[in-house]
Design a protein around this motif. Structure first.
Motif, PDB file in Angstrom:
ATOM      1  N   VAL A   1       0.866  -1.186   0.000  1.00 27.01           N
ATOM      2  CA  VAL A   1       0.000   0.000   0.000  1.00 27.01           C
ATOM      3  C   VAL A   1       0.897   1.229   0.000  1.00 27.01           C
ATOM      4  O   VAL A   1       1.698   1.416   0.917  1.00 27.01           O
ATOM      5  CB  VAL A   1      -0.924   0.031   1.231  1.00 27.01           C
ATOM      6  CG1 VAL A   1      -1.892   1.199   1.139  1.00 27.01           C
ATOM      7  CG2 VAL A   1      -1.694  -1.276   1.366  1.00 27.01           C
TER       8      VAL A   1
ATOM      9  N   ILE B   1      -3.004  12.447  -1.487  1.00 26.93           N
ATOM     10  CA  ILE B   1      -4.456  12.631  -1.398  1.00 26.93           C
ATOM     11  C   ILE B   1      -5.040  11.421  -0.656  1.00 26.93           C
ATOM     12  O   ILE B   1      -4.304  10.532  -0.216  1.00 26.93           O
ATOM     13  CB  ILE B   1      -5.097  12.800  -2.793  1.00 26.93           C
ATOM     14  CG1 ILE B   1      -4.809  11.577  -3.671  1.00 26.93           C
ATOM     15  CG2 ILE B   1      -4.632  14.070  -3.453  1.00 26.93           C
ATOM     16  CD1 ILE B   1      -5.549  11.601  -4.989  1.00 26.93           C
ATOM     17  N   ASP B   2      -6.368  11.404  -0.545  1.00 25.96           N
ATOM     18  CA  ASP B   2      -7.000  10.340   0.231  1.00 25.96           C
ATOM     19  C   ASP B   2      -6.799   8.955  -0.391  1.00 25.96           C
ATOM     20  O   ASP B   2      -6.817   7.953   0.309  1.00 25.96           O
ATOM     21  CB  ASP B   2      -8.509  10.601   0.348  1.00 25.96           C
ATOM     22  CG  ASP B   2      -8.788  11.815   1.211  1.00 25.96           C
ATOM     23  OD1 ASP B   2      -7.889  12.203   1.976  1.00 25.96           O
ATOM     24  OD2 ASP B   2      -9.892  12.380   1.118  1.00 25.96           O
ATOM     25  N   ASP B   3      -6.658   8.903  -1.711  1.00 26.24           N
ATOM     26  CA  ASP B   3      -6.547   7.603  -2.378  1.00 26.24           C
ATOM     27  C   ASP B   3      -5.145   7.027  -2.229  1.00 26.24           C
ATOM     28  O   ASP B   3      -4.159   7.694  -2.552  1.00 26.24           O
ATOM     29  CB  ASP B   3      -6.855   7.744  -3.876  1.00 26.24           C
ATOM     30  CG  ASP B   3      -8.241   8.314  -4.112  1.00 26.24           C
ATOM     31  OD1 ASP B   3      -9.076   8.211  -3.205  1.00 26.24           O
ATOM     32  OD2 ASP B   3      -8.466   8.856  -5.201  1.00 26.24           O
ATOM     33  N   SER B   4      -5.090   5.797  -1.770  1.00 26.39           N
ATOM     34  CA  SER B   4      -3.819   5.078  -1.754  1.00 26.39           C
ATOM     35  C   SER B   4      -3.778   4.148  -2.965  1.00 26.39           C
ATOM     36  O   SER B   4      -4.795   3.898  -3.601  1.00 26.39           O
ATOM     37  CB  SER B   4      -3.691   4.254  -0.478  1.00 26.39           C
ATOM     38  OG  SER B   4      -3.752   5.084   0.649  1.00 26.39           O
TER      39      SER B   4
ATOM     40  N   ASN C   1       0.971   5.181   0.160  1.00 33.38           N
ATOM     41  CA  ASN C   1       0.177   6.369   0.490  1.00 33.38           C
ATOM     42  C   ASN C   1       0.589   7.526  -0.401  1.00 33.38           C
ATOM     43  O   ASN C   1       1.779   7.775  -0.591  1.00 33.38           O
ATOM     44  CB  ASN C   1       0.381   6.755   1.954  1.00 33.38           C
ATOM     45  CG  ASN C   1      -0.309   5.802   2.899  1.00 33.38           C
ATOM     46  OD1 ASN C   1      -1.311   5.172   2.560  1.00 33.38           O
ATOM     47  ND2 ASN C   1       0.240   5.664   4.095  1.00 33.38           N
ATOM     48  N   THR C   2      -0.405   8.209  -0.933  1.00 31.22           N
ATOM     49  CA  THR C   2      -0.112   9.371  -1.767  1.00 31.22           C
ATOM     50  C   THR C   2      -0.460  10.631  -0.983  1.00 31.22           C
ATOM     51  O   THR C   2      -0.821  10.552   0.192  1.00 31.22           O
ATOM     52  CB  THR C   2      -0.930   9.305  -3.072  1.00 31.22           C
ATOM     53  OG1 THR C   2      -2.325   9.376  -2.739  1.00 31.22           O
ATOM     54  CG2 THR C   2      -0.670   8.016  -3.820  1.00 31.22           C
TER      55      THR C   2
ATOM     56  N   PRO D   1      -1.996   9.271  -7.432  1.00 32.54           N
ATOM     57  CA  PRO D   1      -2.228   8.197  -8.394  1.00 32.54           C
ATOM     58  C   PRO D   1      -2.424   8.792  -9.787  1.00 32.54           C
ATOM     59  O   PRO D   1      -2.925   9.911  -9.916  1.00 32.54           O
ATOM     60  CB  PRO D   1      -3.526   7.535  -7.903  1.00 32.54           C
ATOM     61  CG  PRO D   1      -3.691   7.973  -6.499  1.00 32.54           C
ATOM     62  CD  PRO D   1      -3.033   9.305  -6.382  1.00 32.54           C
TER      63      PRO D   1
ATOM     64  N   GLU E   1      -2.774   0.350  -4.129  1.00 35.00           N
ATOM     65  CA  GLU E   1      -2.486  -0.982  -3.586  1.00 35.00           C
ATOM     66  C   GLU E   1      -2.064  -1.924  -4.702  1.00 35.00           C
ATOM     67  O   GLU E   1      -2.556  -1.820  -5.818  1.00 35.00           O
ATOM     68  CB  GLU E   1      -3.719  -1.560  -2.912  1.00 35.00           C
ATOM     69  CG  GLU E   1      -4.083  -0.835  -1.657  1.00 35.00           C
ATOM     70  CD  GLU E   1      -5.314  -1.429  -1.002  1.00 35.00           C
ATOM     71  OE1 GLU E   1      -5.588  -2.614  -1.226  1.00 35.00           O
ATOM     72  OE2 GLU E   1      -5.991  -0.695  -0.281  1.00 35.00           O
TER      73      GLU E   1
END
Lengths: 230, 305
Positions: A106, A111-114, A108-109, A177, A116
């Protein structure tokens, strides 16, 4: 007879010296201070992150069966932190040596979206996990030059706020992403309201320049070489 | 004997190589039907290099993994920037949503390497690399391995108790459209899979605090502590709608037949129900969530969005 003993002694010390030099080299290599990656430890496999040229990402690895976290690295500051900047050049990709098995990486970026990725690590092998992320930079300038200003990151429709960031006077990239987004800087007192689209592609960098347009040259300020001096 | 060992080694190496190469690429295969009716058999199928789709269901942004999708039909025109799409999931559920397909929009002058919209499906066909703009696609049929079970997605049922004691029995609970709760452990962001937790307790944060401490208890007994974002501050640049959704629609679901939404700042406890508990609960009036509800009124009408 004496010279033969002397010759044997010299040869012995010579061999000891070579052995010491070789041991020193080996120590340097395995310690990670040399060039290239250290060898994979016995009984393990290597998971390497392919992030399209991004030096450092915050990521963690979950065991595929139990869901337990087995490894994590967080070298980057939060996007909204006022003290974040690129710390330097990292020549080696991020990697971790793991027991063979299935894992979920995972990343982490900002923003909220990671992002995977499920991957299987095999014993003695290097497995690359390609992470579809890219980066951009917002450069905000005012009369004093580059400055720190907060901004928001939205989805392309400006429907959902996905994250926030802070511009920097240094070089600072924001990782997201791949996809299309919008960035908004609003400062009501000064009347500034800029909305810019951001197209994130893997391995590419986008610089967004926001600031006042360059002022037209005033008479006597052109600074040209051929200007006549009064 | 030696030769046998040699062949065994070769076979082992081949097996390892095949599994390694398979693990490193997208495993998705799809049949892409364009607006002229042409079919393309695509391997290593991705959208914008990702294996998920960004869609909007009833106005809420959601990321859907392609591995859960059986087919996808576009019902708009090529020039539409946003199209209505119908997704049929592998478990048979059908859902209508909106998806930004780009249309004739061109990237901004700042977009480095631009020249065409990035919203494209890509992969590999027998003829070589393949890509097609999302606006040129009519339908996509994902080809999943025969006999492979689709990824399980539970419909989460939970009891939410608010800060002022009201109680809601919520179905299909999601956190910002996801079945996981993002939280922070220190400055590290992690997530809690909501289908694996029994309860989440939210500590009282001070007025104006941007974060609230939480304690999540898994069904296995494991306990995880962290903080969640519960800011009420309106950020400069936020639109009315995005601010309202961020603050008041952290958790969404269905209560009865009404939509339900609640902000992070307003939640006190969340208690999840397992399927077997639900079956047994039908017979008995009280359930596990009842003990602590105390004086809270049992509201069945949704707290409207």
């Amino acid at each position: 007879m004496a010279s033969k003993v002397e010759y044997t002694q010299v040869r012995k010390w010579f061999l000891v010296g070579i052995a010491a030099v070789m041991a020193g080299c080996a120590t340097t290599g395995s310690g990670g201070g040399g060039y290239g990656l250290p060898p994979i430890p016995e009984g393990k496999g290597r998971l390497m992150l392919e992030t399209g040229g991004i030096n450092e990402v915050n990521y963690y690895v979950l065991d595929g069966e139990t869901g337990e976290e087995v490894h994590s690295e967080s070298p980057r500051m939060a996007a909204s932190s006022p003290i974040g900047y690129e710390t330097g050049y990292r020549s080696l990709p991020q990697f971790v040596d793991l027991d063979p098995g299935r894992y979920t990486v995972v990343v982490n970026t900002d923003i909220d979206d990671s992002v995977e990725k499920e991957i299987e690590v095999l014993m003695g092998q290097e497995m690359y996990a390609t992470i579809p992320i890219g980066r951009f930079q917002v450069i905000f300038s005012d009369a004093q030059g580059r400055s720190q200003v907060p901004f928001l990151i939205f989805d392309y429709n400006l429907r959902t706020m996905l994250g926030r960031g802070m511009t920097s006077t240094e070089v600072r990239y924001f990782i997201m992403p791949v996809g299309e987004y919008k960035v908004r800087i609003e400062n009501s007192p000064t009347g500034l309201d800029e909305i810019r689209p951001v197209q994130i592609s893997m391995g590419q960098t986008q610089n967004i320049l926001i600031g006042p347009p360059p002022s037209p040259a005033q008479p006597g300020e052109s600074g040209g070489e051929g200007d006549a001096q009064p | 004997m030696k030769r046998k060992g040699l062949w065994g080694g070769i076979a082992l190496c081949a097996a390892l190589w095949v599994s390694a190469s398979g693990a490193a690429t997208s495993p998705l295969k799809a049949t892409v039907i364009d607006r002229y009716g042409n079919q393309h058999q695509v391997d290593k199928f991705t959208f914008q290099g990702r294996q998920d789709l960004e869609i909007y269901v009833q106005g809420q942004r959601r990321l859907v993994e392609l591995v859960k999708v059986d087919r996808l039909r576009f019902e708009g025109e090529r020039s539409d920037e946003e199209q209505r799409v119908v997704l049929v999931f592998r478990n048979g559920v059908q859902e209508a949503a909106l998806m930004v397909t780009g249309g004739s929009a061109s990237p901004h002058q700042d977009a480095v390497g631009g020249g065409s919209s990035g919203r494209r499906f890509s992969g590999v066909t027998e003829l070589g690399p393949f890509f097609i703009l999302a606006s040129d696609v009519q339908e996509i049929v994902l080809r999943h391995p025969v006999g492979e079970e689709p990824p399980e997605e539970k419909i989460l049922q939970a009891t939410i108790i608010t800060m002022n004691g009201r109680r809601f029995e919520v179905e299909n609970l999601r956190y910002h459209g996801k079945q996981r709760l993002d939280f922070f452990r220190g400055r590290n962001k992690r997530f809690i899979p909501l289908d694996k937790v029994a309860r989440i307790d939210f500590e009282d944060g001070g007025t104006g605090d941007e974060f609230r401490p939480i304690t999540a208890t898994y069904w296995s007994g494991k306990t995880v502590m962290g903080t969640v974002e519960a800011s009420l501050v309106r950020l400069s640049g936020e639109t009315d709608k995005s601010y309202f959704e961020r603050v008041n629609r952290a958790f969404t679901g269905v209560v009865g037949s009404s939509p339900f939404a609640i902000g992070m700042h307003d939640v006190k406890h969340i208690r999840f129900r397992q399927d077997k508990d639900e079956a047994s609960a039908e017979g008995s009036a009280g359930d596990t969530a009842g003990d602590n509800a105390g004086n809270g009124a049992d509201d069945t009408a949704g707290e409207s969005q």
